[in-house]
Design a protein around this motif. Structure first.
Motif, mmCIF file in Angstrom:
data_model
loop_
_atom_site.group_PDB
_atom_site.id
_atom_site.type_symbol
_atom_site.label_atom_id
_atom_site.label_comp_id
_atom_site.label_asym_id
_atom_site.label_seq_id
_atom_site.Cartn_x
_atom_site.Cartn_y
_atom_site.Cartn_z
ATOM 1 N N PRO A 89 0.835 -1.206 0.000
ATOM 2 C CA PRO A 89 0.000 0.000 0.000
ATOM 3 C C PRO A 89 0.867 1.253 0.000
ATOM 4 C CG PRO A 89 0.016 -1.001 2.191
ATOM 5 C CD PRO A 89 0.744 -1.948 1.281
ATOM 6 N N GLY A 90 0.590 2.161 -0.918
ATOM 7 C CA GLY A 90 1.332 3.411 -0.968
ATOM 8 C C GLY A 90 0.703 4.445 -0.043
ATOM 9 N N TYR A 91 1.532 5.318 0.498
ATOM 10 C CA TYR A 91 1.064 6.336 1.442
ATOM 11 C C TYR A 91 0.364 7.445 0.672
ATOM 12 C CZ TYR A 91 1.322 9.260 5.669
ATOM 13 O OH TYR A 91 1.030 10.018 6.773
ATOM 14 N N ARG A 92 -0.954 7.528 0.831
ATOM 15 C CA ARG A 92 -1.752 8.461 0.048
ATOM 16 C C ARG A 92 -1.382 9.916 0.319
ATOM 17 N NH1 ARG A 92 -2.268 4.320 -2.033
ATOM 18 N NH2 ARG A 92 -4.189 3.138 -2.411
ATOM 19 N N LEU A 93 -0.995 10.232 1.556
ATOM 20 C CA LEU A 93 -0.617 11.602 1.886
ATOM 21 C C LEU A 93 0.552 12.079 1.028
ATOM 22 C CD1 LEU A 93 -1.325 13.907 3.911
ATOM 23 C CD2 LEU A 93 0.522 13.031 5.350
ATOM 24 N N PHE A 94 1.410 11.128 0.618
ATOM 25 C CA PHE A 94 2.558 11.448 -0.230
ATOM 26 C C PHE A 94 2.263 11.222 -1.718
ATOM 27 C CE2 PHE A 94 6.257 10.856 3.043
ATOM 28 C CZ PHE A 94 5.735 11.896 3.799
ATOM 29 N N TYR A 99 1.825 -0.450 -4.917
ATOM 30 C CA TYR A 99 2.837 -1.051 -5.785
ATOM 31 C C TYR A 99 2.735 -2.575 -5.709
ATOM 32 C CZ TYR A 99 4.910 3.609 -5.852
ATOM 33 O OH TYR A 99 5.121 4.967 -6.004
ATOM 34 N N HIS A 100 2.712 -3.224 -6.854
ATOM 35 C CA HIS A 100 2.686 -4.683 -6.916
ATOM 36 C C HIS A 100 4.125 -5.190 -6.915
ATOM 37 C CE1 HIS A 100 -1.677 -5.424 -8.213
ATOM 38 N NE2 HIS A 100 -1.572 -4.150 -7.863
ATOM 39 N N VAL A 101 4.473 -5.977 -5.892
ATOM 40 C CA VAL A 101 5.860 -6.420 -5.712
ATOM 41 C C VAL A 101 5.963 -7.916 -5.432
ATOM 42 C CG1 VAL A 101 6.612 -4.149 -4.886
ATOM 43 C CG2 VAL A 101 5.779 -5.839 -3.225
ATOM 44 N N PRO A 149 2.493 3.424 4.318
ATOM 45 C CA PRO A 149 2.099 4.216 5.485
ATOM 46 C C PRO A 149 2.523 3.499 6.762
ATOM 47 C CG PRO A 149 0.214 2.999 4.653
ATOM 48 C CD PRO A 149 1.341 2.754 3.686
ATOM 49 N N MET A 150 2.382 4.164 7.888
ATOM 50 C CA MET A 150 2.586 3.494 9.170
ATOM 51 C C MET A 150 1.436 2.520 9.373
ATOM 52 S SD MET A 150 4.281 2.961 11.961
ATOM 53 C CE MET A 150 5.526 4.249 11.974
ATOM 54 N N LEU A 151 1.755 1.242 9.471
ATOM 55 C CA LEU A 151 0.735 0.203 9.600
ATOM 56 C C LEU A 151 0.493 -0.198 11.051
ATOM 57 C CD1 LEU A 151 1.905 -1.889 6.536
ATOM 58 C CD2 LEU A 151 -0.105 -0.412 6.665
ATOM 59 N N ARG A 268 7.717 11.208 -4.381
ATOM 60 C CA ARG A 268 7.776 10.055 -5.289
ATOM 61 C C ARG A 268 9.074 10.068 -6.073
ATOM 62 N NH1 ARG A 268 7.573 9.223 -10.524
ATOM 63 N NH2 ARG A 268 6.657 7.328 -11.396
ATOM 64 N N ASP A 269 9.460 11.218 -6.588
ATOM 65 C CA ASP A 269 10.694 11.297 -7.374
ATOM 66 C C ASP A 269 11.930 11.116 -6.497
ATOM 67 O OD1 ASP A 269 9.325 11.590 -9.710
ATOM 68 O OD2 ASP A 269 9.704 13.733 -9.953
ATOM 69 N N LEU A 270 11.894 11.627 -5.270
ATOM 70 C CA LEU A 270 13.021 11.438 -4.353
ATOM 71 C C LEU A 270 13.208 9.957 -4.044
ATOM 72 C CD1 LEU A 270 15.164 12.821 -2.498
ATOM 73 C CD2 LEU A 270 13.418 12.784 -0.693
ATOM 74 N N MET A 271 12.115 9.265 -3.759
ATOM 75 C CA MET A 271 12.179 7.828 -3.502
ATOM 76 C C MET A 271 12.684 7.081 -4.726
ATOM 77 S SD MET A 271 9.060 5.263 -2.406
ATOM 78 C CE MET A 271 8.296 5.312 -4.044
ATOM 79 N N ALA A 272 12.174 7.447 -5.899
ATOM 80 C CA ALA A 272 12.586 6.776 -7.133
ATOM 81 C C ALA A 272 14.065 7.012 -7.419
ATOM 82 C CB ALA A 272 11.736 7.270 -8.302
#
Length: 396
Positions: A89-94, A99-101, A149-151, A268-272
């Protein structure tokens, strides 16, 4: 939990069936919905289809000699359920998607979605070792703590998560990664660019990260020691979990303020940009080990310690990649500061969660096919920050 007086189990769809059995501590020994084949075992029971009744199952207690009670308890959450299907699950706030992994093909597709040039996917493919841990995607696994996100729930010590990918841990959970990060962060703060230039102070969040890191290290031995932390699966101290959770929140607030100020694709770009370089660390670290050119590992495992040294080496490449993606209006010092915060935030995320550790993870069973997952709501982990939680960011 399953009760012996409830001999039938029914579900509205395959996703509900699969997750409910897994939440009960059972494992799917046969899961082929396309052929109508289902069989789950564990926690003292067998779950099998009831003849002629679709998605209705018999719960059969195993004989005592075959009964093996599972102590596995996962965080109860619809977001966590996605991990059973190899969906992160991707963090919606960001502004991050899911992502399928779960499969090799999905990992490459996700990497390509983050870097459409294809160079990151090629690095990931080329740097895998054919004989040593061939199922492991070193470096790519950072996407888990950086994108999710924090789960973990407040006021709970339940932190176990399903394994979403063939290899899910990495430098952001290993002791070597934390220790080398700490030393390299100290070297950065003591570098001439700051000590010899009074007009260029050390960025505020970098100072905060160093202070918070040392606070966690001094108060909690399990902060740096993953072996100790991994002995505390669902019974880590509440104080430790809350401290890591608070630090994650603070980092999240800062990074969200950058997104608000600079644009929704910033994180997203920083993570990528980080992942694009991180996938090279394992191959390069082993080459340095063979050549005898590794740096100070502080008595820890060479190639993993060298991996975090390489992460710091990649920082200039991360900045270059961000500028190539169009973030030329963001000062380089802000990009470096954001990377430091992102990595520290990843450490905090891992200490608030637990997955299967070590080499066993590479040999873990495959995830359930992602195509069978059915969305059934998301919880308040995705809430927006309140106004008072914002960190004000101004132009440098």
């Amino acid at each position: 939990m399953i009760k012996s007086e409830d001999p039938l189990f029914s579900a509205d769809n395959i996703a509900e069936l699969a997750t409910q059995a897994l939440r009960q501590g059972m494992n799917w020994t046969a899961f082929r919905p396309e052929h109508g084949i289902f069989l789950a075992e564990g926690n003292g029971y067998v779950l099998r289809p009831k003849l002629h009744q679709r998605l209705t199952f018999e719960i059969i207690p195993l004989p005592p000699s075959k009964s093996q009670v599972s102590s596995d308890v996962y965080i109860p959450s619809s977001l966590v359920d996605k991990l059973f299907f190899g969906i992160l699950p991707g963090y919606r706030l960001f502004h991050l998607p899911d992502y399928h992994v779960g499969t090799e093909a999905e990992v490459y597709a996700t990497m390509h979605s983050l870097d459409s040039t294809g160079s990151a996917s090629k690095k990931l493919r080329d740097n895998r070792h054919p004989s040593f841990a061939p199922k492991c995607f070193f470096g790519f696994s950072d996407i888990i703590p950086l994108a999710a996100p924090m789960l973990r729930h407040r006021d709970s010590t339940i932190i176990r998560l399903p394994i979403p990918a063939q290899y899910s841990t990495g430098l952001l959970t290993h002791k070597e990664g934390l220790v080398i990060f700490r030393h390299r962060l100290g070297e950065l703060i003591a570098s001439p660019q700051y000590t010899e230039c009074p007009s260029l102070p050390v960025p505020e969040m970098i100072v905060w990260v160093r202070a918070k890191y040392h606070e966690l290290m001094q108060e909690y031995p399990e902060w740096e020691d993953e072996v100790l932390a991994n002995k505390q699966i669902n019974n880590r101290s509440m104080d430790f979990l809350d401290s890591c959770h608070d630090a994650w929140d603070h980092c999240t607030t800062y990074l969200y303020s950058l997104i608000t100020f600079h644009g929704k694709l910033f994180y997203r770009d920083l993570m990528a940009a980080h992942l694009k370089n991180a996938v090279s660390y394992w191959h390069q670290a082993w080459n340095r080990m063979r050549a005898g050119t590794t740096r100070d590992n502080h008595g820890l495992r060479d190639y993993i310690a060298e991996g975090m040294h390489l992460y710091w080496d990649y920082l200039d490449l991360v900045v270059d990649e961000m500028e190539m993606r169009g973030w030329t209006n963001v000062p380089q010092e802000v990009l470096r500061e954001a990377w430091v915060v992102m990595i520290f935030r990843g450490f905090c995320w891992w200490r608030c969660h637990w997955m299967m550790e070590g080499q066993d993870m590479c040999e873990a069973p495959d995830r359930l096919p992602s195509e069978y997952y059915v969305e059934h709501g998301e919880e308040n982990e995705q809430r927006p920050l309140r106004e008072e939680e914002y960190v004000v960011v101004t132009e440098a």
